[in-house]
Design a protein around this motif. Sequence first.
Motif, mmCIF file in Angstrom:
data_model
loop_
_atom_site.group_PDB
_atom_site.id
_atom_site.type_symbol
_atom_site.label_atom_id
_atom_site.label_comp_id
_atom_site.label_asym_id
_atom_site.label_seq_id
_atom_site.Cartn_x
_atom_site.Cartn_y
_atom_site.Cartn_z
ATOM 1 N N ASN A 155 0.813 -1.215 0.000
ATOM 2 C CA ASN A 155 0.000 0.000 0.000
ATOM 3 C C ASN A 155 0.844 1.261 0.000
ATOM 4 O OD1 ASN A 155 -2.411 -1.484 0.075
ATOM 5 N ND2 ASN A 155 -2.294 -1.677 2.314
ATOM 6 N N ASN A 156 2.031 1.178 0.621
ATOM 7 C CA ASN A 156 2.862 2.373 0.727
ATOM 8 C C ASN A 156 3.632 2.612 -0.577
ATOM 9 O OD1 ASN A 156 4.165 -0.075 1.406
ATOM 10 N ND2 ASN A 156 5.937 1.050 2.148
ATOM 11 N N ILE A 157 4.166 3.810 -0.715
ATOM 12 C CA ILE A 157 4.939 4.179 -1.898
ATOM 13 C C ILE A 157 6.265 3.421 -1.881
ATOM 14 C CG2 ILE A 157 6.112 6.084 -3.073
ATOM 15 C CD1 ILE A 157 3.992 7.939 -1.906
ATOM 16 N N ILE A 158 6.621 2.865 -3.025
ATOM 17 C CA ILE A 158 7.875 2.116 -3.133
ATOM 18 C C ILE A 158 9.005 3.101 -3.417
ATOM 19 C CG2 ILE A 158 9.140 0.363 -4.422
ATOM 20 C CD1 ILE A 158 6.477 -0.967 -5.019
ATOM 21 N N ARG A 159 9.951 3.206 -2.500
ATOM 22 C CA ARG A 159 11.088 4.105 -2.677
ATOM 23 C C ARG A 159 12.226 3.399 -3.402
ATOM 24 N NH1 ARG A 159 12.466 6.213 3.153
ATOM 25 N NH2 ARG A 159 13.983 7.432 1.969
ATOM 26 N N ARG A 160 12.468 2.147 -3.034
ATOM 27 C CA ARG A 160 13.480 1.331 -3.690
ATOM 28 C C ARG A 160 12.941 -0.090 -3.767
ATOM 29 N NH1 ARG A 160 15.905 4.353 0.231
ATOM 30 N NH2 ARG A 160 17.530 5.839 -0.405
ATOM 31 N N ALA A 161 13.255 -0.794 -4.827
ATOM 32 C CA ALA A 161 12.768 -2.158 -4.995
ATOM 33 C C ALA A 161 13.934 -3.102 -5.226
ATOM 34 C CB ALA A 161 11.788 -2.244 -6.168
ATOM 35 N N SER A 162 13.856 -4.278 -4.610
ATOM 36 C CA SER A 162 14.848 -5.322 -4.807
ATOM 37 C C SER A 162 14.133 -6.558 -5.339
ATOM 38 C CB SER A 162 15.561 -5.646 -3.492
ATOM 39 O OG SER A 162 16.420 -6.756 -3.648
ATOM 40 N N LEU A 163 14.537 -7.015 -6.530
ATOM 41 C CA LEU A 163 13.948 -8.201 -7.144
ATOM 42 C C LEU A 163 14.892 -9.368 -6.902
ATOM 43 C CD1 LEU A 163 12.878 -6.577 -10.538
ATOM 44 C CD2 LEU A 163 11.605 -6.674 -8.381
ATOM 45 N N GLN A 164 14.473 -10.313 -6.075
ATOM 46 C CA GLN A 164 15.327 -11.423 -5.665
ATOM 47 C C GLN A 164 14.728 -12.719 -6.181
ATOM 48 O OE1 GLN A 164 15.923 -11.148 -1.418
ATOM 49 N NE2 GLN A 164 16.624 -9.017 -1.536
ATOM 50 N N ALA A 165 15.204 -13.173 -7.355
ATOM 51 C CA ALA A 165 14.700 -14.392 -7.973
ATOM 52 C C ALA A 165 15.286 -15.608 -7.290
ATOM 53 C CB ALA A 165 15.033 -14.406 -9.465
ATOM 54 N N GLN A 166 14.455 -16.611 -7.095
ATOM 55 C CA GLN A 166 14.907 -17.826 -6.410
ATOM 56 C C GLN A 166 15.896 -18.619 -7.246
ATOM 57 O OE1 GLN A 166 11.727 -20.263 -4.961
ATOM 58 N NE2 GLN A 166 12.968 -22.111 -4.982
ATOM 59 N N ASP A 167 15.805 -18.511 -8.586
ATOM 60 C CA ASP A 167 16.634 -19.367 -9.418
ATOM 61 C C ASP A 167 17.924 -18.713 -9.878
ATOM 62 O OD1 ASP A 167 15.494 -17.519 -11.042
ATOM 63 O OD2 ASP A 167 14.846 -18.919 -12.598
ATOM 64 N N LYS A 168 18.369 -17.670 -9.197
ATOM 65 C CA LYS A 168 19.675 -17.081 -9.523
ATOM 66 C C LYS A 168 20.763 -18.098 -9.213
ATOM 67 C CE LYS A 168 20.701 -13.437 -10.578
ATOM 68 N NZ LYS A 168 21.029 -12.950 -11.910
ATOM 69 N N ASN A 169 21.734 -18.216 -10.115
ATOM 70 C CA ASN A 169 22.771 -19.239 -9.955
ATOM 71 C C ASN A 169 23.615 -19.026 -8.716
ATOM 72 O OD1 ASN A 169 21.915 -20.376 -12.328
ATOM 73 N ND2 ASN A 169 23.347 -19.205 -13.587
ATOM 74 N N ASP A 170 23.866 -17.772 -8.368
ATOM 75 C CA ASP A 170 24.727 -17.512 -7.225
ATOM 76 C C ASP A 170 23.941 -17.395 -5.934
ATOM 77 O OD1 ASP A 170 25.359 -14.002 -8.110
ATOM 78 O OD2 ASP A 170 23.516 -15.167 -7.943
ATOM 79 N N GLN A 171 22.692 -17.861 -5.916
ATOM 80 C CA GLN A 171 21.945 -17.937 -4.674
ATOM 81 C C GLN A 171 22.645 -18.913 -3.722
ATOM 82 O OE1 GLN A 171 19.077 -16.245 -4.277
ATOM 83 N NE2 GLN A 171 18.320 -17.021 -2.354
ATOM 84 N N PHE A 172 23.337 -19.919 -4.288
ATOM 85 C CA PHE A 172 24.092 -20.873 -3.497
ATOM 86 C C PHE A 172 25.552 -20.507 -3.609
ATOM 87 C CE2 PHE A 172 20.204 -22.823 -4.834
ATOM 88 C CZ PHE A 172 19.741 -23.427 -3.677
ATOM 89 N N LEU A 173 26.204 -20.388 -2.511
ATOM 90 C CA LEU A 173 27.502 -19.732 -2.491
ATOM 91 C C LEU A 173 28.600 -20.672 -2.037
ATOM 92 C CD1 LEU A 173 26.003 -16.707 -0.632
ATOM 93 C CD2 LEU A 173 26.350 -16.905 -3.062
ATOM 94 N N GLU A 174 29.693 -20.660 -2.762
ATOM 95 C CA GLU A 174 30.824 -21.508 -2.404
ATOM 96 C C GLU A 174 31.767 -20.728 -1.506
ATOM 97 O OE1 GLU A 174 34.411 -23.989 -4.528
ATOM 98 O OE2 GLU A 174 32.730 -23.244 -5.710
ATOM 99 N N TYR A 175 32.026 -21.263 -0.295
ATOM 100 C CA TYR A 175 32.892 -20.578 0.654
ATOM 101 C C TYR A 175 34.358 -20.718 0.295
ATOM 102 C CZ TYR A 175 29.053 -19.994 3.945
ATOM 103 O OH TYR A 175 27.892 -19.620 4.551
ATOM 104 N N ALA A 176 34.760 -21.863 -0.197
ATOM 105 C CA ALA A 176 36.185 -22.099 -0.418
ATOM 106 C C ALA A 176 36.356 -23.043 -1.588
ATOM 107 C CB ALA A 176 36.830 -22.688 0.833
ATOM 108 N N THR A 177 37.511 -22.949 -2.230
ATOM 109 C CA THR A 177 37.778 -23.813 -3.380
ATOM 110 C C THR A 177 39.074 -24.570 -3.158
ATOM 111 O OG1 THR A 177 38.911 -22.006 -4.502
ATOM 112 C CG2 THR A 177 36.565 -22.300 -4.958
#
Length: 435
Positions: A413-435
């Motif tokens: 209902n309120n005015i949107i000042r900033r929007a963040s679109l966070q898709a579930q299927d982004k490849n880097d949603q899962f993050l590798e800590y170390a290689t």
Amino acid sequence: MHQVIYDHHKLGTELDYIQNLLKEISESRVRYGIQDLQDIVGEPVRMPFRRAAYSEVDETEVVGLQDDKINILKLLCPEKTPRRAVITIVGAGGIGKTTLACMVYKSAKADFDYHIMLSISQQFSLIDLLRKMISKNNNSVPNDRGEDYYVGELKRCLNSRRYLIILDDVWTGDLWNELKEVLPDNKNGSRVLMTTRHNDVAKSADSKIPPYELNLLNEKESLDLLLKKAFPYQEPHEECPKDLLELAPELSMKCKGLPLALIVLGGIISTKELSYLAWERVLQTMTWHSDGTGCMRIVAMSYEDMPYYLKACFQYLAFFPEDYVISAKSLIRMWVAEGFIPLEGRRTIEIMVEDCLEELSRRSMVQVLSRSANGLIKHFKVHDILHDLAMHEAEHENFVTVFSQASDDTLPNNIIRRASLQAQDKNDQFLEYAT
């Protein structure tokens, strides 16, 4: 005559600039704990970095997990159980599960043919998780195939290899129910290590291996951790005044042995004057409730202790999904564009914004993952509890509106000042800590 006056004015301006620059350097030296070069006697002189280079887990800074590390490493030993086994570390948020998992991963990965550590968000995608595992050995993984394709590729990748897969912060048993059909049992001592807050998830993973429960820190460990964070890069018992050493146990006991609370509290008092009155004021503002909100109250107190511009920088972290590895370079550009940071003297806006990120790190509001050669932060992430706080404050202030696949499509209902679109299927949603 006019030329002489002009030259004198120009010289005076340049002297003022040099004096201000020297003052800033001196203040930075104190802020980052850098010694005067003349104080280093009998050692080769090396120019100090802004801060010491960061390793993913500096075990000299870890308190109370060394015995746990040894116990988990024993469970991972391939000779102990040839079958594929699942070890689970269970404990409350902020108790040190991720830190322990990183320590174990660093020590154990050399014993396995394949190894990877992944952070799992609450809303996970099996396909993205499979792609991340495959990409460990293959950088050209297609992103337009079906689940069966990725299952087959991962099985080929792991076939006859002894593997170590660490899944950090698992929220539901659905994840392992889907993965256990995918990961082959090569009868060669392969291991899966999971961390979770939920006992039911831990108990359902492997019926033959009971969950490994992390305990809260005792009084001595709590005090040691608090002082390590209050006096970074120093020897606490030498730098801390005697009257404050007497008050510190009262502060540490307020955290009830929870490491995250101690780390954040240490970040708070590291910004205070070394006076009994300043520390006592912090103690008087602290409360802890038995309903599980004690840690959140302490991190909220750290947020309230920030200057207004640093609060805006912290709220901005709500733009990023949970467990997201954030590029400091990209974030700094965003902060500069937003104009969050007030200019002071002749310092460039980039330097001031970098200092704000360092201040969030010093207050333990972000977790640094890597630094550049000159000591600047390169990548970092935000602990789940602190991310929840950023989301709460951003929503309360109508700072940012987050849209994700997990939420409905109804506009607020309120005015949107900033929007963040966070898709579930982004490849880097899962993050590798170390290689």
